[in-house]
Motif scaffolding. Structure first.
Motif, PDB file in Angstrom:
ATOM      1  N   SER A   1      -1.818  15.011   2.081  1.00  0.00           N
ATOM      2  CA  SER A   1      -0.429  14.816   1.681  1.00  0.00           C
ATOM      3  C   SER A   1       0.515  14.839   2.894  1.00  0.00           C
ATOM      4  N   GLU A   2       0.031  15.337   4.030  1.00  0.00           N
ATOM      5  CA  GLU A   2       0.869  15.416   5.236  1.00  0.00           C
ATOM      6  C   GLU A   2       0.252  14.826   6.492  1.00  0.00           C
ATOM      7  N   PHE A   3      -1.070  14.758   6.559  1.00  0.00           N
ATOM      8  CA  PHE A   3      -1.726  14.398   7.816  1.00  0.00           C
ATOM      9  C   PHE A   3      -2.547  13.126   7.668  1.00  0.00           C
ATOM     10  N   THR A   4      -2.334  12.190   8.576  1.00  0.00           N
ATOM     11  CA  THR A   4      -3.026  10.899   8.536  1.00  0.00           C
ATOM     12  C   THR A   4      -4.528  11.066   8.713  1.00  0.00           C
ATOM     13  N   TRP A   5      -4.952  11.940   9.627  1.00  0.00           N
ATOM     14  CA  TRP A   5      -6.380  12.129   9.859  1.00  0.00           C
ATOM     15  C   TRP A   5      -7.081  12.614   8.595  1.00  0.00           C
ATOM     16  N   ALA A   6      -6.436  13.483   7.828  1.00  0.00           N
ATOM     17  CA  ALA A   6      -7.038  13.985   6.589  1.00  0.00           C
ATOM     18  C   ALA A   6      -7.087  12.882   5.537  1.00  0.00           C
ATOM     19  N   GLU A   7      -6.068  12.034   5.546  1.00  0.00           N
ATOM     20  CA  GLU A   7      -6.043  10.913   4.614  1.00  0.00           C
ATOM     21  C   GLU A   7      -7.208   9.965   4.897  1.00  0.00           C
ATOM     22  N   ARG A   8      -7.457   9.696   6.165  1.00  0.00           N
ATOM     23  CA  ARG A   8      -8.588   8.833   6.533  1.00  0.00           C
ATOM     24  C   ARG A   8      -9.919   9.479   6.150  1.00  0.00           C
ATOM     25  N   LEU A   9     -10.040  10.775   6.395  1.00  0.00           N
ATOM     26  CA  LEU A   9     -11.267  11.485   6.050  1.00  0.00           C
ATOM     27  C   LEU A   9     -11.480  11.509   4.537  1.00  0.00           C
ATOM     28  N   LEU A  10     -10.410  11.666   3.784  1.00  0.00           N
ATOM     29  CA  LEU A  10     -10.505  11.641   2.323  1.00  0.00           C
ATOM     30  C   LEU A  10     -10.944  10.258   1.839  1.00  0.00           C
ATOM     31  N   GLU A  11     -10.390   9.200   2.414  1.00  0.00           N
ATOM     32  CA  GLU A  11     -10.801   7.835   2.045  1.00  0.00           C
ATOM     33  C   GLU A  11     -12.272   7.594   2.392  1.00  0.00           C
TER      34      GLU A  11
ATOM     35  N   VAL B   1       0.837  -1.187   0.000  1.00  0.00           N
ATOM     36  CA  VAL B   1       0.000   0.000   0.000  1.00  0.00           C
ATOM     37  C   VAL B   1       0.877   1.244   0.000  1.00  0.00           C
ATOM     38  N   HIS B   2       0.549   2.164  -0.884  1.00  0.00           N
ATOM     39  CA  HIS B   2       1.264   3.439  -0.938  1.00  0.00           C
ATOM     40  C   HIS B   2       0.230   4.550  -0.825  1.00  0.00           C
ATOM     41  N   SER B   3       0.092   5.110   0.360  1.00  0.00           N
ATOM     42  CA  SER B   3      -0.841   6.207   0.523  1.00  0.00           C
ATOM     43  C   SER B   3      -0.227   7.472  -0.068  1.00  0.00           C
ATOM     44  N   LEU B   4      -1.072   8.460  -0.261  1.00  0.00           N
ATOM     45  CA  LEU B   4      -0.596   9.744  -0.779  1.00  0.00           C
ATOM     46  C   LEU B   4       0.485  10.305   0.140  1.00  0.00           C
ATOM     47  N   ARG B   5       0.236  10.250   1.435  1.00  0.00           N
ATOM     48  CA  ARG B   5       1.190  10.780   2.403  1.00  0.00           C
ATOM     49  C   ARG B   5       2.529  10.054   2.300  1.00  0.00           C
ATOM     50  N   GLU B   6       2.484   8.738   2.133  1.00  0.00           N
ATOM     51  CA  GLU B   6       3.719   7.961   2.008  1.00  0.00           C
ATOM     52  C   GLU B   6       4.455   8.289   0.711  1.00  0.00           C
ATOM     53  N   ARG B   7       3.703   8.467  -0.375  1.00  0.00           N
ATOM     54  CA  ARG B   7       4.342   8.800  -1.652  1.00  0.00           C
ATOM     55  C   ARG B   7       5.011  10.167  -1.589  1.00  0.00           C
ATOM     56  N   VAL B   8       4.339  11.133  -0.954  1.00  0.00           N
ATOM     57  CA  VAL B   8       4.943  12.463  -0.810  1.00  0.00           C
ATOM     58  C   VAL B   8       6.176  12.383   0.080  1.00  0.00           C
ATOM     59  N   ALA B   9       6.072  11.628   1.175  1.00  0.00           N
ATOM     60  CA  ALA B   9       7.200  11.515   2.113  1.00  0.00           C
ATOM     61  C   ALA B   9       8.421  10.873   1.462  1.00  0.00           C
ATOM     62  N   GLU B  10       8.229  10.012   0.486  1.00  0.00           N
ATOM     63  CA  GLU B  10       9.341   9.340  -0.187  1.00  0.00           C
ATOM     64  C   GLU B  10       9.983  10.197  -1.279  1.00  0.00           C
ATOM     65  N   ALA B  11       9.355  11.277  -1.654  1.00  0.00           N
ATOM     66  CA  ALA B  11       9.919  12.141  -2.691  1.00  0.00           C
ATOM     67  C   ALA B  11      11.213  12.779  -2.185  1.00  0.00           C
TER      68      ALA B  11
END
Length: 159
Positions: free
Chosen positions: A92-102, A28-38
């Motif tokens: 892109s930075e916050f886990t809570w926002a990622e969950r809310l977006l999903e 799994v590659h979340s948006l946050r993880e992809r940005v963090a790996e850049a």
């Protein structure tokens, strides 16, 4: 997922290709993880003050986009789309926002699937109800704020 699980430690001699292979092996590659790996994001994260400033900036910009979206939801235009765009920025930075977006994506898909499974008459009724609601909000807004002088008299609005 903890920060340690999202970013396993690297060996000092790891090349970019080895890092990419390790990253691709994850499921799994979340948006946050992809940005963090850049590369640019890793450079920012190396400096604590830059990292903090960047996260605050993302929070402020994403929050403003979400706020503008919420204000424009009842008005004609892309209110919900703006809210989702703001959540995308925050995710892109916050886990809570990622969950809310999903969560949001899941429920929008459920609604879309439900509506497309209905007959054309149900879809037309939903479209008409939506148009009537938007028109009502527009008329109410113009009534409360005043109809601008440039609106022709034949337009069916409260005066």
């Amino acid at each position: 997922m903890t920060a340690a699980a999202a970013h396993p430690p690297r060996s000092h001699g790891e090349t970019a290709d080895e890092r990419r292979a390790r990253y691709d092996a994850d499921e799994v590659h979340s948006l946050r993880e992809r940005v963090a790996e850049a590369r640019w994001r890793r450079r920012l994260a190396a400096s604590r003050s830059l990292n903090h400033s960047y996260r605050v900036g993302v929070g402020v910009v994403g929050g403003l986009i979400v706020a503008v979206g919420f204000v424009t939801i009842p008005l004609p235009g892309p209110g919900w789309l703006t809210v989702i765009a703001g959540l995308f920025v925050l995710a892109s930075e916050f886990t809570w926002a990622e969950r809310l977006l999903e969560f949001t994506k899941h429920h929008v898909k459920r609604w879309t699937d439900w509506l497309t499974a209905r007959s054309i008459w149900v879809r037309l009724l939903v479209g008409l109800a939506t148009a009537a609601f938007v028109y009502g909000v527009l008329v109410l807004t113009l009534h409360m704020m005043g109809v601008p002088d440039w609106v022709p008299g034949w337009v069916p609005l409260w005066r």
